[in-house]
Motif scaffolding. Structure first.
Motif, PDB file in Angstrom:
ATOM      1  N   PRO A  58       6.282 -12.273   9.708  1.00 28.21           N
ATOM      2  CA  PRO A  58       6.957 -12.304  11.011  1.00 28.21           C
ATOM      3  C   PRO A  58       6.504 -13.503  11.833  1.00 28.21           C
ATOM      4  O   PRO A  58       5.432 -14.078  11.600  1.00 28.21           O
ATOM      5  N   GLU A  59       7.312 -13.875  12.803  1.00 26.99           N
ATOM      6  CA  GLU A  59       6.983 -15.000  13.667  1.00 26.99           C
ATOM      7  C   GLU A  59       5.635 -14.783  14.343  1.00 26.99           C
ATOM      8  O   GLU A  59       5.371 -13.708  14.900  1.00 26.99           O
ATOM      9  N   GLY A  60       4.774 -15.791  14.276  1.00 22.79           N
ATOM     10  CA  GLY A  60       3.470 -15.720  14.908  1.00 22.79           C
ATOM     11  C   GLY A  60       2.377 -15.143  14.044  1.00 22.79           C
ATOM     12  O   GLY A  60       1.199 -15.198  14.417  1.00 22.79           O
ATOM     13  N   ALA A  61       2.730 -14.571  12.876  1.00 24.67           N
ATOM     14  CA  ALA A  61       1.724 -13.979  11.997  1.00 24.67           C
ATOM     15  C   ALA A  61       1.083 -15.056  11.124  1.00 24.67           C
ATOM     16  O   ALA A  61       1.631 -16.134  10.923  1.00 24.67           O
ATOM     17  N   SER A  62      -0.093 -14.758  10.601  1.00 22.36           N
ATOM     18  CA  SER A  62      -0.764 -15.663   9.680  1.00 22.36           C
ATOM     19  C   SER A  62       0.100 -15.899   8.447  1.00 22.36           C
ATOM     20  O   SER A  62       0.730 -14.967   7.935  1.00 22.36           O
ATOM     21  N   PRO A  63       0.134 -17.139   7.938  1.00 19.12           N
ATOM     22  CA  PRO A  63       0.885 -17.392   6.711  1.00 19.12           C
ATOM     23  C   PRO A  63       0.177 -16.874   5.463  1.00 19.12           C
ATOM     24  O   PRO A  63       0.772 -16.826   4.378  1.00 19.12           O
ATOM     25  N   LEU A  64      -1.105 -16.492   5.588  1.00 21.66           N
ATOM     26  CA  LEU A  64      -1.820 -15.957   4.435  1.00 21.66           C
ATOM     27  C   LEU A  64      -1.308 -14.557   4.121  1.00 21.66           C
ATOM     28  O   LEU A  64      -0.950 -13.796   5.026  1.00 21.66           O
ATOM     29  N   PRO A  65      -1.273 -14.159   2.853  1.00 21.83           N
ATOM     30  CA  PRO A  65      -0.850 -12.799   2.524  1.00 21.83           C
ATOM     31  C   PRO A  65      -1.911 -11.783   2.912  1.00 21.83           C
ATOM     32  O   PRO A  65      -3.049 -12.126   3.235  1.00 21.83           O
ATOM     33  N   GLY A  66      -1.536 -10.517   2.847  1.00 24.40           N
ATOM     34  CA  GLY A  66      -2.479  -9.431   3.119  1.00 24.40           C
ATOM     35  C   GLY A  66      -2.110  -8.642   4.344  1.00 24.40           C
ATOM     36  O   GLY A  66      -2.153  -9.152   5.466  1.00 24.40           O
ATOM     37  N   LEU A  67      -1.755  -7.345   4.155  1.00 24.07           N
ATOM     38  CA  LEU A  67      -1.274  -6.494   5.237  1.00 24.07           C
ATOM     39  C   LEU A  67      -2.258  -5.408   5.642  1.00 24.07           C
ATOM     40  O   LEU A  67      -1.973  -4.647   6.583  1.00 24.07           O
ATOM     41  N   GLU A  68      -3.393  -5.315   4.964  1.00 29.47           N
ATOM     42  CA  GLU A  68      -4.382  -4.300   5.309  1.00 29.47           C
ATOM     43  C   GLU A  68      -5.746  -4.759   4.825  1.00 29.47           C
ATOM     44  O   GLU A  68      -5.865  -5.490   3.838  1.00 29.47           O
ATOM     45  N   LEU A  69      -6.777  -4.316   5.529  1.00 30.49           N
ATOM     46  CA  LEU A  69      -8.133  -4.732   5.180  1.00 30.49           C
ATOM     47  C   LEU A  69      -9.126  -3.783   5.813  1.00 30.49           C
ATOM     48  O   LEU A  69      -8.772  -2.954   6.670  1.00 30.49           O
ATOM     49  N   SER A  70     -10.379  -3.941   5.418  1.00 27.34           N
ATOM     50  CA  SER A  70     -11.474  -3.198   6.031  1.00 27.34           C
ATOM     51  C   SER A  70     -12.652  -4.126   6.230  1.00 27.34           C
ATOM     52  O   SER A  70     -12.758  -5.174   5.588  1.00 27.34           O
ATOM     53  N   GLY A  71     -13.548  -3.746   7.128  1.00 31.85           N
ATOM     54  CA  GLY A  71     -14.729  -4.557   7.377  1.00 31.85           C
ATOM     55  C   GLY A  71     -15.400  -4.146   8.670  1.00 31.85           C
ATOM     56  O   GLY A  71     -15.284  -2.993   9.115  1.00 31.85           O
ATOM     57  N   THR A  72     -16.119  -5.065   9.294  1.00 30.54           N
ATOM     58  CA  THR A  72     -16.806  -4.813  10.558  1.00 30.54           C
ATOM     59  C   THR A  72     -16.293  -5.780  11.611  1.00 30.54           C
ATOM     60  O   THR A  72     -15.980  -6.942  11.317  1.00 30.54           O
ATOM     61  N   ILE A  73     -16.202  -5.292  12.835  1.00 28.65           N
ATOM     62  CA  ILE A  73     -15.714  -6.136  13.922  1.00 28.65           C
ATOM     63  C   ILE A  73     -16.735  -7.224  14.226  1.00 28.65           C
ATOM     64  O   ILE A  73     -17.902  -6.945  14.491  1.00 28.65           O
ATOM     65  N   ARG A  74     -16.274  -8.466  14.198  1.00 32.48           N
ATOM     66  CA  ARG A  74     -17.118  -9.629  14.448  1.00 32.48           C
ATOM     67  C   ARG A  74     -17.052 -10.068  15.911  1.00 32.48           C
ATOM     68  O   ARG A  74     -18.052 -10.488  16.496  1.00 32.48           O
ATOM     69  N   GLU A  75     -15.848  -9.965  16.482  1.00 36.58           N
ATOM     70  CA  GLU A  75     -15.625 -10.460  17.836  1.00 36.58           C
ATOM     71  C   GLU A  75     -14.518  -9.635  18.485  1.00 36.58           C
ATOM     72  O   GLU A  75     -13.541  -9.270  17.816  1.00 36.58           O
TER      73      GLU A  75
END
Length: 331
Positions: A54-71
């Motif tokens: 979609p417009e404004g989204a990152s061009p990199l693939p990937g629609l879901e992830l997990s991890g820790t909040i950095r900022e």
């Protein structure tokens, strides 16, 4: 930071690990240090040039992830640096750091590792929004999901059973069908050897399916309509079997049935936030209690994203495939 770029539309080898700019959160956003990212059919379609972000989204693939909040950006409430989360995003999940709207975050459920939580957001939001919010599946109804051993299928089986439905699935091997039965499927059909319309009708005394979740599209359209019960609802979420098919409006009228086509990625932020809130309310307690769980086939390092795509496209997997960006405690 490192991310997976699509150098040009094409086969899996066009996925290349490159240095990309680290994200900076704006109002209502957070940056996540990625542990794992889910691999989805939508990523394959984007890689091939058929599903642009979609417009404004990152061009990199990937629609879901997990991890820790950095900022944490401005105007974000309820989330702090260091929180373990998983997230639904519009793109960019195949990276060491990912920008995510705070309204599309989930806490990592109890009893689920940070890594495995990466396999939850897309399938949980897809199934809940389509099967329950759109098709309004009710206790006692008959529900059919095509591709029962897929990530979406394994989640759909579990949620439909938890809701008190009779669950039918299609899959292509006995191993996959056996796994679907272990998850709770009542009717398991080998689409290579059996006619799913005949099998579901026979198992339901001719009633058919009240709700069908279909990712095939045109190839199954006439038979899905044949199988729909009176007042039945079919939700189409994929086009693996083609884009164009004939719809028998006479049958639809006689059954007072509905065919609905939806997608998740293209929905505006407000709609996605509503879906995420509903999933947190209705699905997350089931995961916390162990009644529903993520089904993870296996993992690949982030920089081997091409291998993950090849495995997904070979269709031999059961459940989800993940990319691992870094190790995390409790894996």
């Amino acid at each position: 930071m490192r991310g997976i770029s699509i150098t040009e539309p094409g086969e899996a080898d066009v996925l290349q690990a490159t240095d990309v700019q680290a994200p900076t959160p704006q109002s209502g956003q957070v940056v996540i240090d990625t542990v794992a990212a889910g691999v989805n059919r939508a990523d394959v379609m984007q890689r091939k040039g058929f599903y642009p972000p979609p417009e404004g989204a990152s061009p990199l693939p990937g629609l879901e992830l997990s991890g820790t909040i950095r900022e944490v950006g401005p105007d974000v409430d309820g989330w702090s640096v260091g929180d373990e989360v998983c997230a639904l995003v519009d793109g960019g999940g195949y990276a060491e750091q990912v920008l995510a709207p705070a309204a599309q975050l989930f806490p990592v459920p109890q009893g689920v590792s940070v890594r495995d939580a990466a396999g939850l957001p897309e399938v949980a939001c897809t199934v809940w929004s389509n099967v329950f919010m759109t098709a309004n599946l009710q206790p006692g109804e008959v529900f059919l999901v095509h591709g029962g051993s897929s990530g979406i299928g394994t989640m759909a089986i579990q949620l439909a059973k938890a809701a008190g439905a009779t669950v039918a699935v299609t899959a292509g091997t006995q191993e996959k069908l056996a796994f679907c039965r272990e998850l709770g499927a009542d009717i398991a059909i080998n689409y290579r050897e059996q006619d799913f319309v005949e099998e579901v009708r026979a198992a339901t005394d001719g009633h058919g399916a009240d709700v069908i979740l279909d990712n095939i599209g045109a190839k199954y359209l006439p038979r899905n309509v044949d199988l729909l019960a009176t007042n039945g609802r079919m939700v189409v979420i994929g086009l693996m079997g083609g884009r164009k098919g004939e719809l028998d409006l006479g049958k639809m009228l006689s059954k007072r049935a509905a065919v609905i086509a939806t997608s998740l990625r293209a929905r505006p932020p407000r709609e996605k936030a509503t879906i995420v809130a509903a999933v947190r309310e209705h699905v997350w307690p089931l995961i916390d209690d162990g009644a529903v769980r993520p089904i993870i086939q296996g993992t690949h390092p982030l920089d081997r994203a091409a291998d993950a795509h090849r495995e997904l496209e070979a269709s031999g997997h059961i459940g989800k495939i993940l990319l691992i960006a870094r190790e995390a405690h409790g894996l």
